[in-house]
Motif scaffolding. Structure first.
Motif, short mmCIF file in Angstrom:
data_model
loop_
_atom_site.label_atom_id
_atom_site.label_comp_id
_atom_site.label_asym_id
_atom_site.label_seq_id
_atom_site.Cartn_x
_atom_site.Cartn_y
_atom_site.Cartn_z
N ARG A 91 38.99 38.06 38.38
CA ARG A 91 39.09 39.43 38.88
C ARG A 91 39.94 39.47 40.15
O ARG A 91 40.75 40.36 40.36
CB ARG A 91 37.70 40.01 39.14
N LEU A 92 39.73 38.46 41.01
CA LEU A 92 40.52 38.42 42.25
C LEU A 92 41.99 38.17 41.96
O LEU A 92 42.88 38.75 42.59
CB LEU A 92 39.98 37.31 43.16
N LYS A 93 42.23 37.30 41.00
CA LYS A 93 43.61 36.96 40.65
C LYS A 93 44.33 38.21 40.13
O LYS A 93 45.48 38.48 40.49
CB LYS A 93 43.59 35.85 39.59
N VAL B 58 40.90 31.98 48.42
CA VAL B 58 39.44 31.97 48.35
C VAL B 58 38.90 30.92 49.30
O VAL B 58 39.46 29.83 49.43
CB VAL B 58 39.00 31.67 46.90
N ARG C 30 43.62 41.26 40.88
CA ARG C 30 43.87 42.18 41.99
C ARG C 30 45.10 41.75 42.79
O ARG C 30 45.93 42.58 43.17
CB ARG C 30 42.64 42.24 42.91
N ALA C 31 45.21 40.45 43.05
CA ALA C 31 46.36 39.96 43.83
C ALA C 31 47.65 40.32 43.12
O ALA C 31 48.61 40.79 43.73
CB ALA C 31 46.26 38.45 44.01
N VAL D 254 38.99 35.56 50.74
CA VAL D 254 37.76 36.13 50.23
C VAL D 254 36.69 35.03 50.07
O VAL D 254 36.99 33.96 49.55
CB VAL D 254 38.03 36.82 48.87
N TRP E 242 34.91 42.91 43.89
CA TRP E 242 36.08 42.65 44.75
C TRP E 242 37.28 43.47 44.31
O TRP E 242 38.16 43.79 45.11
CB TRP E 242 36.46 41.17 44.71
N GLU E 243 37.34 43.77 43.00
CA GLU E 243 38.55 44.43 42.50
C GLU E 243 38.69 45.85 43.05
O GLU E 243 39.78 46.40 43.07
CB GLU E 243 38.57 44.42 40.95
N ILE F 251 45.88 36.51 47.63
CA ILE F 251 44.45 36.35 47.89
C ILE F 251 44.13 34.86 47.82
O ILE F 251 44.47 34.18 46.85
CB ILE F 251 43.59 37.12 46.86
N TRP G 92 42.82 27.85 47.33
CA TRP G 92 41.50 27.89 47.94
C TRP G 92 41.28 26.80 48.97
O TRP G 92 41.98 25.79 49.01
CB TRP G 92 40.37 27.90 46.91
N GLU H 14 34.65 35.71 38.49
CA GLU H 14 34.94 36.32 39.80
C GLU H 14 36.38 35.98 40.23
O GLU H 14 37.11 36.83 40.75
CB GLU H 14 33.92 35.81 40.83
#
Ligand code: B12
Ligand code: SF4
Length: 499
Positions: free
Chosen positions: A218-220, A232, A222-223, A179, A147-148, A230, A262, A215
């Protein structure tokens, strides 16, 4: 929101092959454009996934690709339930060279390698156990979905004309992605209309907590890096199906600081546990999708969903709202005990509860469900292949106590009343005790959800929506600005005291 299956299968593709993903929702193409694209990029195999709801369109694209000499494999719930239709073995046109039945995690690499050798078979199916049931992937280990680095911009929910302005708000709202993440598969409840128990099986499988937390982290990251937001969607069909396991996962998310906002699907009967709801809130849970279906217990019994009690709904919603978690409440009209007036009766109840995001559909016999079998046996199907002649809000069988047209009117009426400017204002007023940020979030969510029913894809539609709701927007903006100013004026020493 991106569809998980394509990212998952991309991760499971043998490394010597290149995979290009196209999501028709995010990047609309005509059949001719897609064929042209595949020719230019020298694409040798096209995989198409579709739910029943969108399969007629998927077939059109598959036909165009096959006409151009490009091999097509189809997968997902619909072709699993109707493989003969996709392969043209039911007397109709053939749409796919091959079908991947059931969960394809373990058959995909095999299929791709066969295709590369020019030896594509017609049917790919997981191995079966001694009882003849599919052997299900364990989800441990779980593939790494990068996702990153993926191109998510195409899925941003912020309309492009609002991006500049939105990027200046708070930590940045110029991009907003939802996501999909799965933490497990399977649901044993077997509601009559649902394909999940048949497709994923009644044995539930979970990823490890570590892999889910990794996972999320990694999303955190990126945000934070992109100064966007982002959220979830845990797409498990019933995230709390094993409460003990969910509690351990939520504790691990909290301990790792992996919280992102989320949303998840959880049935009402599993939301009676105060400790669980506390953990949901602490782990970032903001919205819970609850399949409430009907306020009539007779209807619930008819569809084998007796475990969900309409009498409990209010308490469930109160328990969530106390933690500033709200519900997406899903209702089905056209059930066998429904009569004209069902929308008003339902809304009377819904409007007396904590405000949420109600959504309305109709009882739909999806192929291979117990509902389909029951209605077919009783000779009640009016459009047995309704997916090939899709008509919005037109039922495929006649309900017992109302007509198909009455069911359509009830559904439209429910959508219209639930997202009118008056109802939006009432809903925001009903949570006037909640912090301003939650109320703004609630209103924004209402604007997006209304888009499921009302066309809202262009600038004009958005401007009209904002104008219609100007009073409530003005009230919240005014309060938001003064709260922000007051927070800025607070002497710095107070912060030091607080720590
Ligand atoms: C997330 C989700 C949604 C999202 C979709 C958006 C998104 N981008 O994901 C939202 C909330 C919008 C949604 C909406 C709807 N949904 Co929905 N949704 C789901 C859910 C919960 C998860 C899907 C998922 O990602 N699963 C996990 C992945 C890994 O599984 P998978 O998609 O099945 O993919 C695996 C295999 O099928 C296969 N596969 C899939 N595609 C392909 C393609 C190829 C080429 C190959 C080789 C293999 C392959 O490989 C994958 C790995 O094993 C499923 C239930 C479920 N648990 O699957 C319902 C589900 C798919 N939805 C369903 C329904 C009915 C709907 C709605 C019609 C509901 C409604 N009344 O409006 C709408 C229709 C949307 C539309 N386009 O019109 C049904 C579909 C039944 C059917 N026969 O089609 C399901 C199965 C739920 C159910 N209760 O029965 N949904
Ligand atoms: S609880 Fe939800 S996922 Fe499970 S069988 Fe019923 S409708 Fe399907």
């Amino acid at each position: 929101m991106p569809h998980l299956w394509m990212f998952l299968l991309q991760s499971l593709t043998p490394k010597e092959h290149e995979v290009v993903l196209i999501d028709g929702n995010a990047k609309a193409m005509s059949e001719a454009e897609l064929v042209e694209f595949c020719r230019k990029e020298n694409v040798e195999l096209v995989g198409i996934g579709a739910m029943t709801r969108m399969v007629a369109r998927a077939y059109k694209f598959a036909d165009a690709l096959r006409d151009a000499g490009i091999k097509v494999v189809m997968g997902g719930p619909h072709v699993t339930e109707c493989p003969d239709e996709a392969l043209g073995k039911d007397g109709g046109q053939r749409h796919a060279d091959a079908v991947a039945l059931g969960e394809a995690d373990e058959t995909w690499a095999l299929l791709v390698n066969d295709a590369a050798r020019g030896e594509l078979k017609e049917i790919y199916q997981p191995e079966t156990d001694q009882k003849g049931n599919d052997k299900k992937p364990s989800l441990q280990p779980y593939p790494h979905i990068p996702w990153e680095t993926l191109d998510l911009d195409q899925f941003s929910l912020v309309p492009s004309f609002m991006r500049g302005f939105m990027s200046k708000l708070g930590d940045g709202w110029g991009k907003f992605f939802v996501v999909p993440i799965e933490t497990g598969r399977g649901c044993p409840y077997g509601c009559e209309f649902c394909t999940v128990t048949g497709f994923f099986g009644d044995s539930i499988r979970f990823r490890t907590n570590e892999s889910v937390v990794e996972e999320l982290l990694r999303l955190k990251a990126r945000a934070r890096k992109e100064k966007g937001q982002i959220a979830v969607f845990f797409i498990d069909d019933n995230l709390a199906i094993n409460k003990k396991r969910l509690k351990t996962l939520l504790r691990d998310i909290i301990a790792a600081g992996a919280q992102l906002p989320w949303v998840a699907q959880i049935s009402a009967n599993l939301l009676g546990d105060e400790e669980l709801v506390d953990l949901i809130a602490d782990a970032g849970g903001k919205w819970v999708f609850i399949g409430m279906e009907s306020i009539d217990p007779m209807n619930m019994a008819d569809v084998n969903k007796n475990f969900s009690k309409p009498g409990d709904y209010q308490a469930v919603l109160d328990r969530l709202a106390k933690r500033n978690i709200y519900a997406i409440t899903s209702f089905i009209f056209g059930m066998d005990n429904d009569t004209p007036g069902v929308a008003d009766r339902t809304l009377e109840q819904v409007n007396s509860w904590q405000p949420g995001l109600p959504v309305f559909g109709q009882l739909t016999p999806f192929p291979a469900t117990p509902l389909y079998t029951r209605l077919e046996k009783a000779g009640r199907m009016t459009r047995p292949k309704h997916w090939l002649e899709f008509a919005p809000f037109v039922m495929a069988h006649t309900p017992l106590k109302m007509t198909i047209e009455q069911a359509r009117q009830e559904t439209l009426h429910a959508w219209q009343l639930s997202y009118s400017p008056e109802r939006n204002a009432e809903a925001i007023a009903a949570i006037s005790d909640a912090p301003i940020g939650y109320r703004i979030g609630h209103l924004v969510a209402r604007f997006f959800f209304r888009g499921i029913y009302f066309p809202q894809m262009n600038k004009r539609a958005w401007i009209k929506l904002l104008l219609e709701n100007r009073r409530v927007i003005y009230g919240l903006t005014k309060e938001g600005v003064s709260t922000y100013r007051a927070a800025k004026r607070k002497p710095k020493g107070r912060l030091a005291d607080a720590t």
